[in-house]
Scaffold this active site. Structure first.
Site, PDB file in Angstrom:
ATOM      1  N   HIS A   1      41.051  37.962  36.571  1.00 33.30           N
ATOM      2  CA  HIS A   1      40.550  36.619  36.257  1.00 33.30           C
ATOM      3  C   HIS A   1      41.311  36.041  35.072  1.00 33.30           C
ATOM      4  O   HIS A   1      40.723  35.527  34.116  1.00 33.30           O
ATOM      5  CB  HIS A   1      39.038  36.637  36.038  1.00 33.30           C
ATOM      6  CG  HIS A   1      38.276  36.811  37.320  1.00 33.30           C
ATOM      7  ND1 HIS A   1      36.932  37.062  37.396  1.00 33.30           N
ATOM      8  CD2 HIS A   1      38.699  36.770  38.617  1.00 33.30           C
ATOM      9  CE1 HIS A   1      36.558  37.163  38.664  1.00 33.30           C
ATOM     10  NE2 HIS A   1      37.610  36.993  39.422  1.00 33.30           N
TER      11      HIS A   1
ATOM     12  N   ASP B   1      38.337  28.550  47.855  1.00 31.02           N
ATOM     13  CA  ASP B   1      38.777  29.692  47.029  1.00 31.02           C
ATOM     14  C   ASP B   1      40.018  30.279  47.697  1.00 31.02           C
ATOM     15  O   ASP B   1      39.906  31.080  48.621  1.00 31.02           O
ATOM     16  CB  ASP B   1      37.623  30.706  46.960  1.00 31.02           C
ATOM     17  CG  ASP B   1      37.942  31.890  46.059  1.00 31.02           C
ATOM     18  OD1 ASP B   1      38.978  31.856  45.362  1.00 31.02           O
ATOM     19  OD2 ASP B   1      37.154  32.854  46.068  1.00 31.02           O
TER      20      ASP B   1
ATOM     21  N   HIS C   1      39.670  45.443  43.732  1.00 28.63           N
ATOM     22  CA  HIS C   1      38.480  44.589  43.816  1.00 28.63           C
ATOM     23  C   HIS C   1      37.964  44.590  45.257  1.00 28.63           C
ATOM     24  O   HIS C   1      38.546  45.233  46.129  1.00 28.63           O
ATOM     25  CB  HIS C   1      38.788  43.167  43.337  1.00 28.63           C
ATOM     26  CG  HIS C   1      39.974  42.525  44.019  1.00 28.63           C
ATOM     27  ND1 HIS C   1      39.944  42.102  45.330  1.00 28.63           N
ATOM     28  CD2 HIS C   1      41.223  42.265  43.565  1.00 28.63           C
ATOM     29  CE1 HIS C   1      41.114  41.583  45.647  1.00 28.63           C
ATOM     30  NE2 HIS C   1      41.923  41.681  44.602  1.00 28.63           N
TER      31      HIS C   1
ATOM     32  N   HIS D   1      31.233  32.509  44.219  1.00 26.69           N
ATOM     33  CA  HIS D   1      30.630  33.754  44.698  1.00 26.69           C
ATOM     34  C   HIS D   1      29.232  33.350  45.139  1.00 26.69           C
ATOM     35  O   HIS D   1      28.281  33.390  44.360  1.00 26.69           O
ATOM     36  CB  HIS D   1      30.620  34.822  43.608  1.00 26.69           C
ATOM     37  CG  HIS D   1      32.021  35.202  43.179  1.00 26.69           C
ATOM     38  ND1 HIS D   1      32.330  35.671  41.944  1.00 26.69           N
ATOM     39  CD2 HIS D   1      33.191  35.163  43.862  1.00 26.69           C
ATOM     40  CE1 HIS D   1      33.642  35.909  41.873  1.00 26.69           C
ATOM     41  NE2 HIS D   1      34.179  35.593  43.029  1.00 26.69           N
TER      42      HIS D   1
ATOM     43  N   TYR E   1      47.921  45.494  43.022  1.00 21.67           N
ATOM     44  CA  TYR E   1      48.266  45.242  41.623  1.00 21.67           C
ATOM     45  C   TYR E   1      48.895  46.514  41.064  1.00 21.67           C
ATOM     46  O   TYR E   1      48.275  47.581  41.126  1.00 21.67           O
ATOM     47  CB  TYR E   1      47.005  44.862  40.831  1.00 21.67           C
ATOM     48  CG  TYR E   1      46.224  43.764  41.537  1.00 21.67           C
ATOM     49  CD1 TYR E   1      46.494  42.430  41.287  1.00 21.67           C
ATOM     50  CD2 TYR E   1      45.271  44.083  42.517  1.00 21.67           C
ATOM     51  CE1 TYR E   1      45.818  41.426  41.971  1.00 21.67           C
ATOM     52  CE2 TYR E   1      44.601  43.091  43.210  1.00 21.67           C
ATOM     53  CZ  TYR E   1      44.872  41.756  42.934  1.00 21.67           C
ATOM     54  OH  TYR E   1      44.202  40.772  43.626  1.00 21.67           O
TER      55      TYR E   1
HETATM   56  N1  GLY Z   1      38.420  33.151  42.533  1.00 24.57           N
HETATM   57  C1  GLY Z   1      37.584  34.269  42.369  1.00 24.57           C
HETATM   58  C2  GLY Z   1      37.598  35.117  43.553  1.00 24.57           C
HETATM   59  O1  GLY Z   1      38.561  35.082  44.304  1.00 24.57           O
HETATM   60  O2  GLY Z   1      36.673  35.812  43.851  1.00 24.57           O
HETATM   61 MN    MN Z   2      37.422  34.872  46.155  1.00 28.64          MN
HETATM   62 MN    MN Z   3      39.887  33.466  44.494  1.00 27.21          MN
END
Ligand code: GLY
Ligand code: MN
Ligand code: MN
Length: 437
Positions: A240, A268, A347, A358, A385
């Protein structure tokens, strides 16, 4: 404003609550940025979903009596010539019926109306813990009701969290929401394309952010749904990263995660591309692994499948790719079993998307992961990453790739709302070549 849309949502919400109940949905509060300036006001998502009303200092009260009769009331700021000259226009309670389909009173009546609304109801539904000041008001109202039974006061004995009710409704987008989400996706895709074309060595990350936000605004989306991430080089490894303060260098990848908020609904999108306009062999190889994983995961988005199906498909592709590139070593089957790709895929695969980036909605029902169903909108966003010092050949160090799209689940499978922005290597290079000319 589509009057019946919000009215229908309010009516539907009332079908989910028991008789002799009251529902409280407060508006968001204005937040100070510094001294006497505020952050841009962002309405509470549930309040907005149920009213379409975009002012602070308001409360929606919905109730249902013992016989199932329902009522609704809005408390809102009164018209005030002086305040409106300084701070902006207000709807005022008098206009609320025509504009919002709601009976309304001035917010100064809130304490009295709260007492009336809660008195003799069995159950109180609201989202406790969201707004401290409102919690205190509810607590004070309940205290008064408990204190003076001789006045005929009876306090609700049950307090229910409203969030699961609105979350379940918001998880399944109606036609109006799908339209707004398509627009948010379209605008965001245009912004990503513009940033790709504007990128070159010497440009600052915040300048790419400026391109993105300008493009949003030029299409009617004044705000982003979340803080824009523009990470060049190793900054892409910070999930982030929003400092956006570094300069782009030839040889770096840039990772942009940005989504426009349109009429309350956010997109997003993440794309990753080379500053120079040409992927190096290592960048192309790693990028292709993530792209394969993203395609594999997207292919699993259809009714009946679950996030786990998409995750398994993504992890298989990521592991295969990392093994082929020598970033992981060992036996494919064992590596998959050991979740080895999670060293670099740090993630989750995706999340619900809507009024919040979210978005709300239970991921599990009765302990089981819930299947995808038409009307849900979700992201699919695998990434790799490889920060400096990772346990692999240093030629991979500093690389970060994420590819993220927004998918609407349909009866047949899914509809990608953000596929206007290229993600194939050749397409990205071709688009960037136009910008670099
Ligand atoms: N932009 C935050 C996410 O991709 O979850
Ligand atoms: Mn996202
Ligand atoms: Mn995102």
């Amino acid at each position: 404003m589509n009057l019946s849309l919000h009215q229908n949502r309010r009516e539907r919400l009332l079908t989910f609550i028991s008789n002799n109940s009251v529902v409280l949905v407060p508006a968001a509060v204005e937040l100070t940025r510094s001294r006497d300036t505020e952050y841009p006001f962002r309405q509470d998502s549930d309040f907005f979903y149920l009213t379409g009303f975009n002012e602070p200092d308001a409360l929606l009260i919905l109730s249902k009596d013992n016989s199932g009769q329902t009522a609704s009331l809005l408390l809102c700021r009164p018209k005030d010539q002086l305040a409106e000259i300084w701070q902006g226009r207000r709807l005022g309670p008098e206009q609320a019926k025509a504009v919002l389909g709601l009976d309304a009173l001035p917010v100064a009546e809130l304490d009295t109306e709260l007492l009336k609304a809660l008195n003799q109801k069995t159950t109180l539904y609201y989202a406790q813990g969201t707004y401290a000041e409102f919690d205190a008001k509810v607590a004070a109202t309940l205290a008064t009701l408990r204190r003076y039974p001789k006045r005929g006061y009876v306090a609700p004995t049950v307090q229910q969290d409203l969030r699961p009710v609105t979350a379940e409704m918001r998880l399944f987008k109606d036609q109006d929401e799908i339209h707004q989400m398509r627009q948010a996706g379209y605008i965001s895709a245009k912004a990503h394309k513009r940033a790709m074309q504007a990128a070159k060595a010497g440009v600052w990350e915040y300048q790419l952010e400026a391109h993105i936000l300008h493009e949003f605004a030029m299409h009617g989306a004044r705000f982003a749904g979340y803080n824009t991430i523009v990470g060049a080089g190793e900054n892409g490894c910070i999930l982030h990263y929003t400092d956006n303060s570094c300069q782009l260098k030839d040889g770096d990848l840039v990772l942009i995660d940005a989504g426009a908020e349109y009429q309350g609904y956010t997109a997003d999108i993440t794309r990753t591309f080379p500053v120079s306009g040409k992927f190096s062999p290592e960048q192309a190889a790693l990028y292709q692994v993530v792209l394969n994983a993203q395609y594999a995961a997207c292919a699993k988005v259809k009714p009946g499948n679950k996030f786990k199906d998409a995750l398994d498909a993504a992890c298989l592709e990521l592991t295969k790719g990392l093994l082929e590139l020598g970033i992981l070593q060992g036996d494919l089957e064992q590596l998959v079993k050991d979740n080895a790709c999670k060293t670099y895929f740090i993630h989750g695969l995706g999340h619900w998307l809507g009024l919040d980036v979210h978005d709300v909605g239970a991921y599990k029902v009765a302990g089981e992961e819930r299947p995808f169903a038409p009307g849900m909108i979700l992201t699919i966003e695998p990434g790799l990453y490889i920060p400096t010092g990772s346990p692999c050949d240093p030629k991979w160090w500093g690389l970060a790739v994420r590819i993220e799209d927004d998918l609407l689940v349909t009866a047949q499978g899914h509809d990608n709302l953000t596929d206007l922005v290229p993600k194939e290597i050749a397409e990205i290079e071709a688009l960037m070549a136009q910008g670099h000319s």
